[in-house]
Design a protein around this motif. Structure first.
Motif, PDB file in Angstrom:
ATOM      1  N   ASP A 193       0.844  -1.207   0.000  1.00 61.68           N
ATOM      2  CA  ASP A 193       0.000   0.000   0.000  1.00 61.68           C
ATOM      3  C   ASP A 193       0.871   1.244   0.000  1.00 61.68           C
ATOM      4  O   ASP A 193       1.866   1.342   0.703  1.00 61.68           O
ATOM      5  N   LYS A 194       0.453   2.214  -0.817  1.00 64.47           N
ATOM      6  CA  LYS A 194       1.164   3.497  -0.814  1.00 64.47           C
ATOM      7  C   LYS A 194       0.126   4.608  -0.793  1.00 64.47           C
ATOM      8  O   LYS A 194      -0.790   4.628  -1.599  1.00 64.47           O
ATOM      9  N   SER A 195       0.253   5.502   0.196  1.00 68.35           N
ATOM     10  CA  SER A 195      -0.675   6.634   0.277  1.00 68.35           C
ATOM     11  C   SER A 195       0.027   7.782   0.980  1.00 68.35           C
ATOM     12  O   SER A 195       0.753   7.591   1.954  1.00 68.35           O
ATOM     13  N   GLU A 196      -0.184   8.987   0.439  1.00 72.24           N
ATOM     14  CA  GLU A 196       0.443  10.177   1.029  1.00 72.24           C
ATOM     15  C   GLU A 196      -0.186  10.543   2.364  1.00 72.24           C
ATOM     16  O   GLU A 196       0.447  11.162   3.203  1.00 72.24           O
ATOM     17  N   ASP A 197      -1.469  10.217   2.557  1.00 76.15           N
ATOM     18  CA  ASP A 197      -2.191  10.671   3.743  1.00 76.15           C
ATOM     19  C   ASP A 197      -2.491   9.543   4.706  1.00 76.15           C
ATOM     20  O   ASP A 197      -3.506   9.541   5.384  1.00 76.15           O
ATOM     21  N   TYR A 198      -1.601   8.565   4.737  1.00 75.73           N
ATOM     22  CA  TYR A 198      -1.904   7.421   5.560  1.00 75.73           C
ATOM     23  C   TYR A 198      -0.616   6.881   6.151  1.00 75.73           C
ATOM     24  O   TYR A 198       0.389   6.759   5.472  1.00 75.73           O
ATOM     25  N   ILE A 199      -0.657   6.590   7.474  1.00 74.51           N
ATOM     26  CA  ILE A 199       0.491   5.957   8.147  1.00 74.51           C
ATOM     27  C   ILE A 199       0.108   4.497   8.345  1.00 74.51           C
ATOM     28  O   ILE A 199      -0.921   4.186   8.943  1.00 74.51           O
ATOM     29  N   LYS A 200       0.970   3.602   7.845  1.00 83.46           N
ATOM     30  CA  LYS A 200       0.590   2.190   7.865  1.00 83.46           C
ATOM     31  C   LYS A 200       0.739   1.575   9.255  1.00 83.46           C
ATOM     32  O   LYS A 200      -0.031   0.701   9.635  1.00 83.46           O
ATOM     33  N   SER A 201       1.743   1.984  10.002  1.00 85.44           N
ATOM     34  CA  SER A 201       2.048   1.317  11.278  1.00 85.44           C
ATOM     35  C   SER A 201       1.155   1.860  12.401  1.00 85.44           C
ATOM     36  O   SER A 201       1.132   3.073  12.640  1.00 85.44           O
ATOM     37  N   PRO A 202       0.442   0.979  13.093  1.00 86.41           N
ATOM     38  CA  PRO A 202      -0.299   1.443  14.270  1.00 86.41           C
ATOM     39  C   PRO A 202       0.694   1.895  15.353  1.00 86.41           C
ATOM     40  O   PRO A 202       1.747   1.281  15.519  1.00 86.41           O
ATOM     41  N   THR A 203       0.350   2.958  16.046  1.00 87.77           N
ATOM     42  CA  THR A 203       1.245   3.480  17.090  1.00 87.77           C
ATOM     43  C   THR A 203       0.674   3.130  18.454  1.00 87.77           C
ATOM     44  O   THR A 203      -0.486   3.411  18.749  1.00 87.77           O
ATOM     45  N   PHE A 204       1.508   2.508  19.306  1.00 87.78           N
ATOM     46  CA  PHE A 204       1.110   2.181  20.675  1.00 87.78           C
ATOM     47  C   PHE A 204       1.929   3.041  21.639  1.00 87.78           C
ATOM     48  O   PHE A 204       3.164   3.103  21.514  1.00 87.78           O
ATOM     49  N   THR A 205       1.247   3.664  22.583  1.00 90.55           N
ATOM     50  CA  THR A 205       1.960   4.480  23.572  1.00 90.55           C
ATOM     51  C   THR A 205       1.597   4.007  24.972  1.00 90.55           C
ATOM     52  O   THR A 205       0.491   4.260  25.452  1.00 90.55           O
ATOM     53  N   PRO A 206       2.513   3.254  25.616  1.00 91.07           N
ATOM     54  CA  PRO A 206       2.239   2.879  27.011  1.00 91.07           C
ATOM     55  C   PRO A 206       2.403   4.106  27.917  1.00 91.07           C
ATOM     56  O   PRO A 206       3.325   4.908  27.713  1.00 91.07           O
ATOM     57  N   THR A 207       1.525   4.264  28.897  1.00 83.45           N
ATOM     58  CA  THR A 207       1.589   5.477  29.724  1.00 83.45           C
ATOM     59  C   THR A 207       1.000   5.192  31.098  1.00 83.45           C
ATOM     60  O   THR A 207       0.097   4.374  31.241  1.00 83.45           O
ATOM     61  N   THR A 208       1.522   5.903  32.086  1.00 90.49           N
ATOM     62  CA  THR A 208       0.940   5.837  33.431  1.00 90.49           C
ATOM     63  C   THR A 208       1.181   7.171  34.146  1.00 90.49           C
ATOM     64  O   THR A 208       2.259   7.760  34.015  1.00 90.49           O
ATOM     65  N   GLY A 209       0.140   7.658  34.836  1.00 89.54           N
ATOM     66  CA  GLY A 209       0.274   8.885  35.622  1.00 89.54           C
ATOM     67  C   GLY A 209       0.393  10.156  34.815  1.00 89.54           C
ATOM     68  O   GLY A 209       0.736  11.203  35.347  1.00 89.54           O
ATOM     69  N   ARG A 210       0.107  10.077  33.499  1.00 85.24           N
ATOM     70  CA  ARG A 210       0.286  11.278  32.668  1.00 85.24           C
ATOM     71  C   ARG A 210      -0.959  11.572  31.843  1.00 85.24           C
ATOM     72  O   ARG A 210      -0.864  11.948  30.670  1.00 85.24           O
ATOM     73  N   HIS A 211      -2.136  11.419  32.445  1.00 86.73           N
ATOM     74  CA  HIS A 211      -3.373  11.679  31.702  1.00 86.73           C
ATOM     75  C   HIS A 211      -3.457  13.123  31.235  1.00 86.73           C
ATOM     76  O   HIS A 211      -4.062  13.406  30.215  1.00 86.73           O
ATOM     77  N   GLU A 212      -2.850  14.056  31.993  1.00 84.96           N
ATOM     78  CA  GLU A 212      -2.871  15.457  31.564  1.00 84.96           C
ATOM     79  C   GLU A 212      -1.639  15.819  30.745  1.00 84.96           C
ATOM     80  O   GLU A 212      -1.721  16.590  29.805  1.00 84.96           O
TER      81      GLU A 212
END
Length: 1953
Positions: A1540-1559
């Motif tokens: 797949d090739k698209s200028e307006d699309y990122i293929k890789s899903p991004t995961f961000t683990p986080t704790t204590g930083r809701h704000e």
């Protein structure tokens, strides 16, 4: 045919009488009309009654209302059954049945269509006494101006709904919801014509003259009289001549009709009273004299017996003037009409419009009462009559000499209103307080008032409330939960509160009332006199006037008149006859403008000349002016040279460089800790507005700030604000102005609120519209000034600027502009804290308290003295009573008040004070005989003022503020004092300055030059423009203007003379006057505590007991004084003549003619020995000595006037000479009470050169108050608060109910604000009056704040500092702190110069990359404290690692740099902008994003169980997922194809683990991704799910199972990777069915830290000649660009891990020369879940899990690629992340820090267990104490520790070598390495004995085996045959400090044999 009365036939037409009779019969229900012919005859006695009734035409309203109630009629009124309203129609009072508002106050500004021939009239509803209802009535059915020719019947329209054609008034009254209980009559309910005023608003006009019809048959003279007196020609208003007279509109205190004050427009007020103006027109005077002439001869007693029978029988018309029923009045016509302007203020406040003095009689009833002639002349005061209950008779005759007020009536009525509030909750049992009880409590209250006290309505209200509460306590408690705010628990009675005389069980009957009242009055020494009358109040009033004229009430202050019969309600009134009380009350009823006019009138007309001539007679030596003239001629030249010598001397001294005063220093602008704290509080409120989800303030969209400061139209305040602004440097700091600042530029930022303000304000508004990215702060300083409504100006003839604040600051543009924040700043916020306020209680900022629980919160080097400190100084135990009153001055004023009853007391007080100052100046200059004509206080002030400049080598002196609110009087005082000063040749000794708010400061040239020398000013044209610039100038500042307007006074202020302020009973007015003296003193100087501390309380009382005896005050200016027991002298004061004379102190004791204290030359004085030789008593008792010294010691400082020789005297002698005490006049002139030995702390004897200004700046000023104000300020109510606190807070607000609880002493500022918000409502003249809506929250303006703090405390500095930090924050909002650290361990890098790729290569070449060696060394600076990883290829340098750092410093010491956010940054939750509102899901235009919770389970063999995860998926993100069709079960997350090739699309899903930083987590990737479509998943712990969902409603959440709540980041990484692989399998299966090959599914995911803020790319230019030449530059790019670039890498699926550099400003060319590295990657990685299927993250890890995973990936033979041309910037976030794990003891709740050494313990020991995961304790222990396990390894980098299958951080001083036990894994060659230790961590089955035997260890090397339990530990030792080569001891076994249930880890250590 009827009753045949003897009399003459009336000269009127028969038809007219017939007409009347028919009309009467039509009106009556069932009564036979009065025979026509009986109306044609009139007996002689009736003439008077009809005359009186005719003159009552304008009092119709009250008569009718009382008649309607029928409360006191001899027979009950006929009941009337109202027709029930139609189903479903509106029945609200004030609205018609169609639901439209008819109240005048609501629709006065609306356009109303009035058909031709119709008039607008006001109808009265018995249920809305405060309102008029607007009706349109055909004028044919209304009477003409003579009360005639009204057609019978009715024709009217409803102006609300427009319904027309009502032909019956009954029908009409039903439609407009009058809800009558009697027969509806137009005469009774249509009261007033309505007219438009100058502003076009509909207002109440003249009374509709219905009564005229009944007296048409009178003689022409009387009918002329009645019509002329009360009915001016239609629409005439006030005639020009009358209005333009110098005499004011309401000139004498008793001549203003309440209607005048009530009306919106003065022109309409004229309709209601002929006596509206002080002097009537000749025609009116004639009428008046005729009226009184007719009335006076009549015998009042016979009136009731003549005429028709009392009983209303068939033949008697209800409208007859003699009918008793007719006159059942409700009080004055204005009392019920409260809402027009003020809602009936209950205090006798001067501004209360309700209190408008009424000269024209209150509505009369029954027989008239004639006010005797010469009443004022004989009584010396105008009696004030407070109407009480029931009927009030009509007054005629000399009505100018009495004042009638409705205040008490209103108070009585309000105190019966609470029961209604309860009725709606079904509390019908609760009865209001009875009228009898009200009156009896009033008598009790009056009885206990002292002779110098004035009754306060607030006191009465509290008494009624308390009495009511006590009698209904059980019922109140029953309903308390229902009405939380209405009722407070019963409080103990105040001293001023009489005990309740009767309980509800025994109610007081009308018959008992007079007896009980008389009994109560017996104890008060005739102060209260009770008059009981049997028939009507008229009888009692007549008797009272008679007693007054006979002088029998000379000692009586209050007369209570009660008319109580058996079968009817009581009538009552209270007459204030005490001269002092009557004067105070009558003057307090004047409005400020009327007060000014009254005074001006008395000055202009020369009425004050009598006062001047009287003063002349006081001086036996002749006129003061003659004495002055004589003195001037005799001393020409002598006095001027001697007195001015000291003034001229300093300049010469300074010039020659000789001694000059060093105490002079102008304080430069500096921010005090308090101001900084307040500025920060303001900032946090601004931030909370921005942070709220309402989107009212988008701070992120502003780049800079601008501001405008609005100040009152005082020139001095304006210049003062400019001065502060200039010196603060804020304009330069904000970047608004350049370096060379001019005054004209500064003036652009400050605006005087005067008529010219509109131009500047328009510019401000235009700027705000043109600059949407600038935040404009509109600062409204002194915000309590001018809160008048722009549309409802009550006094249009007052200042032009009235209502300007409303017009400007409340305009639509300001309210709607999203970039304008309004900050109101005031010391007195009460008027902005009402039920209708614009300011939310959450947006109030109060000045913080300096102490909390005894702890000094903000260390200040100065102590603030404000109102509470001044009050505290008057209490026992304090040496300096800073608040004082002058009893001799008060005595003289009182005496003159009796002599000149027609003069306003302000005039008398001013003239007396001028006289005192003049005499004091003359006495100080040598005219010692004049000391008898001044008071001790004034002499002290004058003496210190004149001598102050002589004590300082530079001539610095004191300032005396003389406050004269009335400008004309201030001008008189200035002129007079200037004249006296000139005659005494003191022009160069001190200055007299007239401070007028509208003009600048004018001072003499000589003093300007002095100031320039002191302040080192070169500018020839300089003139002082603020009072602060008068620092050190000896002067009297005459401070005029009705209210101070924010002017600050210098530190040289010593005396604040407020003896002339209005005794206004309004909290704001009193406090702002006292605020003038608010002051900062050095906190080192102890000004409060003194020697008086050890005086016994009882002795104190004895000592001052004589001071309280009543004295006879001689009119002729006697010097006898009456002292307050609270008043004591300051022990530290050396510049003061005593102001603490005892009762009969003779002023002659001060200066005898032979030895004046200060002679003309000022160089001789009585010697100490002489002073002491005159002593007749010297006490030896130390206690007495101390006491007398402080309480009565007149500390006249002689030492400072002595020749230098006397300075040699010892301290003791000097002090004694300084304390000449004046005893009572019976004692000899000098009786010394000085101590025989000086107290040791009195080491502060004056030096002749000590500067009095320096002393003044070290102690707060002394304030002189009027006695009345002093008593209010220093007395407390039952709650312990000063009495002033419970007064009405502001003149344009009123109490919402008299049943309010008392304020509490413990109330904070916030609680006080909430109290006023609940219990006060604005009057119609207040600008907040119209700010009402059903939904309360809508009335608060979101961008409006209120800063309140005590006066002169530094609020200007605080808000300027706020602007500064707000500006810095806006800049800071566009900046971020990012880590900026060099890569570590660079020297250990392989030194090979081999280049694998060219610098310009965009992507790595796979084959070339495979040849690149893996760099084991960690280079990420965050691992500076981590163990070095060794490999055979590296040359290990023992110095290669940095020294260890302390645990806590790891975070704080990391180096950061501030970077401006680019347009491609990631943001936290505080960022709001239009573009990403939808992305965030917060836009109010969009519905809040709904989310659904989906479970997702997969099995994982290593865990041995199924993993249950939950996804929270917003509706807007569901397209990223696949759901099963029937059940909508989550099946998988969609993955794209590799192709797949698209200028307006990122293929890789991004995961961000986080704790204590809701704000603070940077999860808003909208801008970073440049708007590209992407899939972003937040990985959160279960317990944080709700908070993250709240802050990020439009983000997908992956919720970890609850077992991971205490896990580290390793668990999140582990689950992300396993889930992603499982999802890859699902997607391959799903898409395989669609014909897609498994290997074509995109296998990458991105794992990103939550602190990645920006991304950069290096651009390399290789256009050089040689291949190796290149240049490079780095720029910020979008994450989209970087990810798309990496995703486009050729053969990308062959790479297992792809990452990038961490950004550093120190990056050099060598680091990016090779564009790709095979090394560790961190923070932001692309992970190939397919290739890494068999390599797992360690789910137990808290730290270094990425290093551990990188090593596993490499050892598995997979490729790790770092793109060196890309870098990530990481933001420093101070909260959350790994710092959220706190290790604490499991036993105690108190957080005690535990050192890492305690993280492990011996098994089965009694060690304290810790509440932390075992793995975390292990990792932290090894990081800080691993040298205990591996002693040989410490700093031994050539012999590392061998770590099998894992990387654990053993600290920076130990190196490790990682090896993998997996078959076919890539490991370093260990053939040449000898290890100093072996670490086996949770080894699995791949680790076998043969594997370990391949490695070589040093002798004595140590082993550490770590297992899950002790059993595994033993099995591992056996399985790996460890005992063959390693020696173990029992004591070498350890465990982590966990309880058994927390599953500790176990260690076993051993030594290599």
């Amino acid at each position: 045919m009827g009753n045949s009365y003897a009399g003459q036939l009336k000269t009127t037409r028969f038809e007219e009488v017939l007409h009347n009779s028919i009309e009467a019969s039509l009106r009556s229900n069932n009564l036979v009309p009065r025979p026509v012919f009986s109306q044609l005859y009139l007996e002689a006695e009736q003439q008077l009654s009809s005359q009186e009734a005719g003159s009552r035409a304008d009092n119709e309203e009250e008569e009718e209302e009382e008649e309607e109630e029928g409360s006191e009629s001899s027979s009950p009124p006929v009941s009337y059954q109202m027709k029930p309203p139609p189903e479903g129609c509106c029945t609200t009072d004030g609205f018609c049945q169609a639901g439209k508002d008819l109240r005048l106050v609501s629709i006065s500004n609306e356009h109303i269509e009035v058909p031709s021939g119709f008039l607008l009239v006001g109808a009265k509803s018995p249920h809305l006494p405060d309102h008029l209802l607007v009706c349109a009535v055909d004028k044919r059915f209304l009477p003409d101006d003579k009360g005639r020719n009204a057609l019978l019947g009715f024709s009217g329209n409803c102006v609300g709904c427009g319904k027309k054609g009502f032909c019956y008034f009954t029908e009409f009254s039903n439609h407009i919801n009058l809800k009558l209980t009697t027969q509806p009559k137009k005469q009774k309910h249509l009261k007033y014509y309505l007219v438009r005023n100058a502003q076009g608003a509909l207002t109440k006009g003249s009374v509709i003259c219905w009564k005229g019809a009944e007296f048409r048959g009178q003689q022409p003279s009387s009918s002329t009289c009645s019509s002329t007196l009360f009915q001016l020609p239609e629409g005439s208003g006030l005639s020009g001549s009358t209005w333009n007279e110098p005499l004011p509109a309401a000139h004498p205190a008793g001549t203003q009709h309440p209607a005048a004050a009530m009306d919106h427009s003065p022109s309409t007020a004229a309709f209601s009273s002929a006596a509206h103006n002080g002097k009537e027109s000749p025609k009116q005077q004639l009428v008046k004299s005729n009226l009184s002439a007719l009335t006076r001869p009549a015998v009042l007693g016979t009136l009731t017996n003549s005429g028709p029978p009392k009983k209303r029988h068939k033949g008697w018309s209800p409208e007859s003037p003699s009918s008793t029923e007719t006159w059942n009045l409700q009080g004055n016509p204005q009392a019920p009409n409260r809402t027009k302007n003020d809602g009936g203020s209950l205090s006798s406040a001067p501004h209360s419009a309700l209190v408008g003095p009424a000269s024209s009689p209150m509505v009369g009833s029954g027989e008239p009462v004639s006010v005797p002639d010469n009443l004022l002349k004989i009584c010396k005061a105008k009696p004030v009559i407070f109407k009480g209950h029931g009927n009030f008779p009509y007054l005629c005759g000399n009505i100018n000499d009495v004042i009638v007020s409705p205040l008490l009536y209103t108070c009585y009525r309000n105190s019966q209103s609470l029961s209604r509030a309860y009725e709606q909750y079904g509390a019908s049992t609760i009865q209001p307080i009875s009228e009898e009880m009200q009156l009896l409590l009033t008598v009790y209250y009056l009885v206990q008032l002292a002779s110098d006290q004035v009754p306060l309505m607030e006191d009465l209200e509290q008494i009624f409330t308390r009495s009511w509460r006590e009698s209904h306590l059980s019922e109140i408690r029953q309903f308390q939960p229902v009405l939380p705010g209405l009722v407070a628990p019963a409080t103990p009675a105040t001293p001023a509160t009489p005990a309740t005389p009767a309980t509800p069980a025994t109610p007081v009957t009308p018959a008992q009332l007079p007896w009980l009242a008389g009994l109560a009055a017996t104890s008060c020494n005739n102060s209260v006199h009770i008059i009981e009358c049997s028939c009507s109040l008229a009888e009692g009033l007549s008797e009272m006037f008679k007693l007054l004229m006979e002088g029998k009430l000379s000692k009586t202050n209050y007369v209570v008149i009660i008319c109580a019969g058996r079968n009817r309600a009581i009538d009552s009134c209270i007459v204030i006859t005490g001269k002092y009380q009557a004067r105070v009350l009558s003057e307090s009823m004047l409005t400020p403008s009327d007060y000014q006019k009254e005074v001006n009138y008395q000055l202009v007309t020369g009425k004050v000349e009598t006062l001047g001539s009287f003063f002349s007679t006081l001086c036996p030596e002749g006129d003061i002016d003659l004495l002055l003239e004589k003195f001037c001629q005799e001393n020409q030249g002598h006095i001027s040279s001697s007195l001015s010598a000291s003034v001229n001397k300093p300049t010469a001294l300074n010039g020659t460089g000789a001694a000059a005063c060093t105490s002079y220093e102008i304080e430069r602008h500096q921010i005090r800790p308090f101001q900084l704290a307040v500025a920060q509080k303001l900032l946090s409120h601004i931030c909370s507005i921005a942070d709220s989800s309402t989107q009212n303030l988008d701070l992120g969209s502003f780049e800079k700030i601008d501001f405008l400061i609005c100040v009152p139209p005082s020139e001095v305040t304006y210049q003062q604000t400019l001065f502060h602004l200039w010196h603060s440097g804020i304009l330069l700091e904000l970047g608004l102005e350049k370096e060379h600042l001019t005054k004209q530029r500064v003036e652009q930022y400050v605006m005087k609120i005067d008529p010219e303000a509109q131009i500047k304000f328009k510019v401000f508004l235009q700027n705000s519209m043109q600059n949407p990215h600038t935040l404009f702060v509109l600062i409204h300083d002194h915000a309590h000034w001018d809160l008048m409504s722009a549309v409802h100006s009550l006094y249009p003839q007052a200042e032009l600027s009235a209502g300007l604040v409303d017009r400007l600051l409340n305009c639509r543009e300001v309210k709607e502009a999203p970039n304008i924040v309004t900050l109101h700043v005031t010391s007195f916020p009460y008027a902005l804290q009402t039920q209708h306020t614009h300011i939310s209680p959450y947006n109030e900022i109060h000045w913080p308290s300096s102490y909390s629980n005894g702890v000094d919160l903000y260390h200040e080097n100065k102590k603030y003295f404000g109102l509470s400190e001044f009050i505290e100084s008057t209490l026992s135990g304090h040496s300096i009573p800073l608040l004082r009153y002058d009893s001799s001055f008060e005595a003289m004023v009182m005496a003159l008040g009796k002599r000149f009853p027609r003069l306003h007391s302000a005039v008398i007080r001013t003239f007396v004070l001028i006289q005192h100052y003049s005499a004091a100046m003359m006495a100080v200059c040598g005219l010692s005989q004049m000391k008898n004509y001044t008071s001790v206080e004034t002499l002290e002030i004058t003496q210190n003022l004149i001598n102050s400049s002589r004590q300082c080598p530079s001539g610095h002196g004191l300032m005396v503020v003389l406050r004269i609110p009335c400008t004309p009087l201030a001008a008189v005082a200035y002129e007079r004092l200037n004249n006296v000063r000139e005659r005494l040749a003191l022009e160069e000794n001190f200055e007299i300055i007239l401070g007028n708010p509208n003009s600048g400061i004018t001072i003499g040239k000589h003093f300007v030059e002095q100031l320039k020398v002191w302040q080192k000013i070169e500018d020839a044209d300089w003139r002082p423009q603020t009072y602060l610039e008068l620092e050190g100038l000896p002067c009297i500042l005459i401070f005029s203007g009705m209210d101070p307007q924010g002017e600050s006074l210098p530190r040289s202020l010593r005396y604040c003379d407020l003896r002339l302020i209005n005794s206004s009973l309004v909290r704001t007015t009193l406090e702002q006057e006292l605020g003038l003296a608010a002051y900062f003193v050095s906190s080192e100087v102890h000004t409060e505590k003194a020697v008086v501390n050890d005086v016994l309380e009882s002795d104190q009382e004895k000592l001052s007991s004589t001071d309280n005896e009543d004295e006879e005050i001689a009119t002729e200016g006697s010097t006898s004084e009456k002292r307050s027991p609270m008043k004591r002298e300051r022990s530290h004061s050396h510049d003061s003549a005593s102001s603490s004379l005892s009762s009969k102190a003779s002023i002659t004791a001060f200066c005898s003619e032979s030895s004046p204290l200060v002679t003309a030359a000022g160089d001789t004085a009585k010697s100490p020995h002489q002073a002491l030789s005159n002593s007749t008593e010297e006490t030896t008792n130390n206690c007495e000595r101390q006491k007398q010294k402080v309480d009565k010691g007149a500390q006249t400082t002689i030492s400072k006037h002595l020749p230098p020789v006397t300075e040699q005297l010892d301290t003791k002698q000097n002090i004694r000479s300084a304390q000449i005490s004046i005893a009572s006049s019976s004692s000899p002139p000098f009786s010394s009470s000085s101590s025989s030995s000086a107290p040791p702390h009195n080491s502060f004897i004056l030096q002749s050169s000590q500067c009095s200004m320096a002393k003044a700046s070290k102690q707060p000023p002394i304030i002189f108050l009027p006695k009345l104000v002093y008593d209010i300020i220093t007395s407390t109510d039952s709650s312990g608060l000063p009495k002033s606190s419970s007064l009405l807070p502001y003149h344009s607000v009123m109490w919402a109910s008299s049943f309010r609880p008392l304020m509490s002493k413990m109330m904070t500022c916030t609680e006080q604000s909430l109290y006023y918000r609940q219990w006060t409502v604005p009057k119609p003249i207040h600008m907040d009056y119209t700010n009402r809506s059903e939904g309360r929250m809508d009335t608060f303006h979101p961008r409006r704040l209120l800063l309140s703090g005590p006066p002169q405390i530094g609020k200007t500095g605080a808000y300027l500092q706020f602007l500064s930090i707000l500006s810095r924050m806006l800049i800071r909002l566009t900046e971020v702190d990012v880590y900026d650290e060099e890569e570590i361990n660079i020297s250990i890098k392989e030194d090979s110069d081999q280049c694998y790729h060219q610098p310009g290569d965009l992507w790595p070449d796979l084959e070339t990359f495979k040849k690149m060696p893996f760099d084991y060394t960690i280079h990420d600076p965050k691992y500076e404290d981590a163990s070095l990883i060794c490999s055979k290829l590296q040359t290990i340098n023992s110095e290669g690692s940095s020294a260890s750092r302390r645990q806590e410093d790891t975070y704080t010491r990391r180096q950061t740099t501030r970077m401006r956010l680019s347009k491609y940054a990631a943001y936290n939750t505080y960022h709001h902008c239009e573009q990403c509102h939808q992305y965030m899901g917060f836009n109010p235009r969009y519905q809040l994003y709904e989310s659904t919770l989906h479970a997702f389970a997969f099995s994982y063999s290593m865990l041995g169980e199924e993993i249950q995860l939950h996804f929270i998926i917003p509706k807007s993100k569901e397209h990223h997922f696949v759901f099963s069709q029937p059940g909508r079960q989550l099946e998988s997350m969609r993955l794209p194809l590799v192709t797949d090739k698209s200028e307006d699309y990122i293929k890789s899903p991004t995961f961000t683990p986080t704790t204590g930083r809701h704000e603070h987590g940077l999860f808003n990737l909208y801008h970073a991704m440049d708007g590209a479509s992407h899939l972003h998943v937040l990985v959160v712990k279960e317990y944080e799910m709700a908070i993250y969902k709240k802050y990020w409603p439009n983000h997908i959440m992956l919720v970890l199972p609850s077992i991971f709540n205490s896990a580290g980041v390793g668990a999140a990484h582990f689950l992300i990777k396993e889930l992603s692989y499982h999802n890859l399998e699902l997607e391959r299966n799903r898409q395989e069915e669609l014909g897609i090959k498994p290997q074509d599914i995109w296998p990458f995911i991105v794992i990103s830290d939550d602190s990645c803020v920006m991304w950069n790319a290096v651009e390399v230019d290789c256009s050089g000649d040689r291949k190796s030449d290149y240049t490079w530059s780095e720029r910020n790019v979008s994450l989209k660009q970087i990810l798309q670039h990496i995703e486009a890498t050729p053969d990308v699926t062959h790479y297992a891990l792809i990452g990038m550099r961490k950004w550093s400003s120190k990056t050099n060319s060598a680091e990016i020369k090779e564009p790709f590295s095979c090394c560790h990657v961190h923070d932001f990685i692309m992970l190939n879940v397919d290739l890494t299927q068999n390599v797992q993250y360690n789910q137990n890890r808290f730290t270094c899990d990425d290093v551990d995973f990188n090593l596993r990936v490499h050892s598995a033979g997979l490729l790790l690629c770092r793109f060196n041309h890309f870098s990530v910037m990481k933001k420093q976030i101070a909260v959350g992340g790994q710092r959220s794990f706190h290790i604490k003891s499991k036993v105690s709740d108190t957080p005690v820090s535990v050192s890492p050494a305690q993280y492990i313990c011996a098994p089965d020991s009694k060690h304290t267990f810790l509440a932390a995961p075992a793995q975390l304790l292990l990792e932290k222990y090894l990081q800080y104490h691993s040298h205990r396990f591996f002693p040989l390894s410490l700093k031994n980098f050539s012999h590392p520790v061998l770590s099998v299958d894992c990387y654990l951080n053993l600290g920076p001083q130990i190196a490790v070598c990682y090896v993998s036990s997996r078959p076919h894994s890539l490991n370093i060659s260990s053939s040449g390495l000898t290890f100093s230790g072996l670490l086996l961590y949770l080894c699995d089955s791949f680790v076998v004995a043969s594997f370990l035997k391949k490695f070589h260890f040093l002798k004595g090397a140590t082993l550490c085996v770590i297992c899950q339990d002790r059993n595994s530990l033993r099995q591992t030792v056996v399985r790996l045959e460890l005992e063959d080569e390693w020696q173990f001891r029992l004591r070498d076994e350890f465990q982590t400090a966990n309880a058994k249930e927390d599953r500790p880890l176990f260690f076993l250590t051993g030594r290599h044999i």
